[in-house]
Design a protein around this motif. Structure first.
Motif, PDB file in Angstrom:
ATOM      1  N   CYS A  52      95.604  39.695  20.835  1.00  0.00           N
ATOM      2  CA  CYS A  52      94.224  39.377  21.217  1.00  0.00           C
ATOM      3  C   CYS A  52      94.277  38.138  22.107  1.00  0.00           C
ATOM      4  O   CYS A  52      94.847  37.120  21.719  1.00  0.00           O
ATOM      5  CB  CYS A  52      93.396  39.103  19.965  1.00  0.00           C
ATOM      6  N   CYS A 212      90.630  41.843  13.624  1.00  0.00           N
ATOM      7  CA  CYS A 212      90.195  40.552  13.083  1.00  0.00           C
ATOM      8  C   CYS A 212      90.516  40.326  11.603  1.00  0.00           C
ATOM      9  O   CYS A 212      90.907  39.225  11.233  1.00  0.00           O
ATOM     10  CB  CYS A 212      88.717  40.329  13.371  1.00  0.00           C
ATOM     11  N   CYS A 215      93.751  38.689  11.215  1.00  0.00           N
ATOM     12  CA  CYS A 215      94.026  37.532  12.091  1.00  0.00           C
ATOM     13  C   CYS A 215      93.827  36.236  11.308  1.00  0.00           C
ATOM     14  O   CYS A 215      92.779  36.013  10.703  1.00  0.00           O
ATOM     15  CB  CYS A 215      93.068  37.579  13.285  1.00  0.00           C
ATOM     16  N   CYS A 221      87.558  31.387  14.529  1.00  0.00           N
ATOM     17  CA  CYS A 221      87.026  32.158  15.665  1.00  0.00           C
ATOM     18  C   CYS A 221      85.627  32.700  15.378  1.00  0.00           C
ATOM     19  O   CYS A 221      84.792  32.784  16.268  1.00  0.00           O
ATOM     20  CB  CYS A 221      88.019  33.290  15.944  1.00  0.00           C
TER      21      CYS A 221
HETATM   22  S1  SF4 Z   1      89.496  36.819  14.822  1.00  0.00           S
HETATM   23 FE1  SF4 Z   1      89.167  36.141  16.929  1.00  0.00          FE
HETATM   24  S2  SF4 Z   1      91.185  35.558  17.657  1.00  0.00           S
HETATM   25 FE2  SF4 Z   1      91.492  36.810  15.836  1.00  0.00          FE
HETATM   26  S3  SF4 Z   1      91.733  38.906  16.587  1.00  0.00           S
HETATM   27 FE3  SF4 Z   1      89.561  38.638  16.134  1.00  0.00          FE
HETATM   28  S4  SF4 Z   1      88.659  37.986  18.083  1.00  0.00           S
HETATM   29 FE4  SF4 Z   1      90.865  37.705  18.259  1.00  0.00          FE
END
Ligand code: SF4
Length: 584
Positions: A52, A212, A215, A221
């Motif tokens: 990402c 997400c 992540c 984020c």
């Molecule tokens: S949480 Fe934010 S940084 Fe992580 S994959 Fe999703 S959009 Fe990308």
């Protein structure tokens, strides 16, 4: 790059030809100076990039790194991977780098196969499958493996025709051929990474929302909050669950002037009279010293190493000094300065902040006075006045007029508090309007002390998020308190302190003698009173609240962090989410 020559063997004719190609390729691609002036990239950064672009930006440009459970598990896997299953020479955890590519990293393992070196990566998860069910590498794993193989090839000046990725969750290996197409992919990824590093704009959240939940940066984020903002506009509503609902660490409050905080290994050692208490540093997010307790230099070093803020308050609850390890991210600060330099944005934020504050005060008075007709009769004209002010807030043309409206509403609100205190409460604890600096009665003494605790929490949160506390949008930089701290406090005064305080007074939790020190013209909290107030505040932080925008139930300490992060979104591409907080 380092390796041992003893593991090398003679090359087959094909591989020898490939070796010549590598040499020629190396000359053709130019000198190491091609990336001069640019800091080298971690190969892991390319993995993030392909996962990402926003993740890459947050980690590599804003330097926000969060090691969550999955990251730790991945690290353990690298330590625990099984020993080689045969006599094949293998090297583990090999550092590789290339000035020409501007890349560096550490490949999990390098092994000889069919007369050539192979780069090997270990992954905890499952592989991707093609249409016929054959194991494939995920794009982010693939680029990482390609990068390691290419760096290895350059370091060894020997062909590395293949990389392998072992997916441990389903026990299969994906093979990645290191051909011209793979090198072109790597080149494109490096170029894109450099382009993003030069940009001051955070990329948008990933279109694929399935990325997400896995992540580690989701709590920073806040992708779901942004998506939700769009869904709300289109009528859909699915509460997000990526922001952690509870705070994991605690605040250590030191109240006794005889207390001493030292260090014992990786723990803080609190000594008070004859009592000793050892507190592992990872259990804390902050230390707050009220009055004259001592903190050793060794303890401060330990706190600084682990990002634990230390704050000192006077006995009266006034902020005196503090250290906090703010990430101080340059790009993040530049965006804050740019955003808040815009007068229209400042006024818009100030209007929303004042509206949220007055609306919450009004809702609280409505709720707390509904059971008693006489109380409601006293409050009614004041509530009407607050409603009138609320109507005027969106039309205010300046911060000065907002301050005037806020002051009018505050007088009406504090007038109402008189009747919200139970009739059986001692008259010394009954509020009679707001007074401070110094507080002249017990109720105002409690209010001021609680607001000081709130100030310290918000100051720490702003620094943790990485914003500049000195640059706000509503309060002017006139006092010792940083304006952005004062701004954010307005959202939480009623929710985090007025409500629990009035509840505790009505439950008869305060002793008018033991909990206070009364001198002419000034009232202080005694040691016992401070302990009670701190306990009440900390308890409030653990209580849950359903955030009106996200629909998620969060502890109040998390709500403070969430609102701070939503504020930052005002100037990072997703405005309109800040200050929707209201008492239900
Ligand atoms: S949480 Fe934010 S940084 Fe992580 S994959 Fe999703 S959009 Fe990308």
């Amino acid at each position: 790059m380092s390796t041992t020559d003893s593991t090398r063997t003679d090359l087959s004719p094909e591989l020898a030809k490939e070796k010549e190609r590598i040499k020629a390729d190396s000359l053709h691609r130019g000198s190491p100076n091609e990336c001069e002036g640019e800091a080298p990239l971690r190969v892991m950064a390319l993995h993030a990039l392909l996962y990402c672009e926003r993740l890459f930006y947050l980690e590599e440009v804003e330097e926000i790194r969060v090691a969550d459970a999955a990251v730790y598990a991945g690290r353990r896997l690298h330590v625990e991977v099984a020993a080689p299953d045969d006599e094949t020479p293998e090297q583990r955890s090999l550092e590789v780098s290339s000035d020409r590519w501007g890349l560096f990293g550490k490949v999990d393992a390098v092994r000889r196969r069919d007369g050539a070196w192979v780069a090997i990566e270990h992954k905890r998860g499952r592989c991707r499958r093609d249409d016929s069910g054959h194991p494939q590498a995920w794009p982010s794993d693939r680029i990482q493996a390609v990068a390691y193989a290419v760096l290895l090839e350059e370091g060894l000046a020997e062909p590395v025709p293949q990389a392998r990725i072992r997916y441990h969750a389903d026990g299969v290996t994906a093979f990645v051929e290191i051909d011209e197409a793979a090198r072109r992919e790597l080149d494109a990824a490096v170029q894109r990474a450099r382009e993003l590093r030069r940009s001051t704009q955070r990329p948008p959240v990933a279109e694929n929302e399935n990325l997400c939940p896995r992540c580690s940066l989701a709590p920073v984020c806040l992708p779901e909050e942004e998506r939700l903002a769009q869904q709300v506009d289109s009528g859909e509503h699915e509460p997000p669950r990526l922001f952690p609902s509870r705070r994991e660490e605690q605040t250590l409050h030191i109240v006794s002037p005889r207390a001493h905080l030292g260090r014992s290994g990786a723990a803080l050692l609190l000594t008070n009279e004859d009592e000793k208490q050892k507190i592992p540093i990872e259990q804390l997010d902050s230390v707050v010293v009220h009055g004259y307790g001592q903190v050793s230099t060794q303890a401060i070093h330990l706190c600084a190493q682990h990002g634990v803020a230390v704050q000192w308050f006077t006995m009266g609850g006034k902020f005196a000094a503090g250290i906090a390890c703010s990430p101080g991210r340059v790009q993040q600060r530049i965006r804050q300065y740019t955003g808040l330099a815009d007068p229209a944005m400042r006024l818009d934020l100030a209007r929303r902040l004042v509206e949220a504050k007055i609306d919450t005060q009004r809702r609280y008075v409505l709720r707390a006075s509904r059971a008693e007709v006489a109380y409601r009769a006293w409050c009614r004209p004041r509530l009407e006045q607050m409603l009138t002010v609320l109507g005027d807030v969106p039309k205010a043309e300046s911060v000065a007029s907002l301050l005037g409206l806020e002051g009018t509403a505050a007088r009406a609100y504090f007038d109402c508090l008189r009747v919200l205190i139970d009739a059986a409460t001692a008259k010394e604890l009954r509020p009679d309007g707001r007074n401070r600096r110094p507080p002249r009665d017990r109720f105002n003494c409690l209010l001021s002390f609680g607001y000081a605790l709130l100030q310290s929490l918000i100051h720490r949160t702003i620094l943790t998020v990485g914003l500049e506390p000195a640059l706000g949008f509503y309060h002017q930089p006139r006092t010792a308190a940083p304006p952005l701290v004062l701004d954010l406090m307005e959202l939480f005064r009623t929710l985090l302190w007025d409500i629990p305080l009035i509840g505790s007074v009505n439950r008869g939790q305060w002793n008018t003698v033991d909990d206070f020190n009364v001198t002419p013209g000034q009232v202080w909290l005694s040691d016992a009173g401070r302990r009670k107030a701190i306990g009440l505040f900390e308890q409030r932080l653990t209580e849950s609240y359903r955030h009106p925008h996200t629909g998620q139930s969060l502890s109040y300490s998390r709500i403070v962090e969430l609102e701070t992060r939503l504020l930052e979104k005002e100037w990072t591409g997703c405005p309109g989410l800040f200050a929707r907080l209201r008492l239900r």
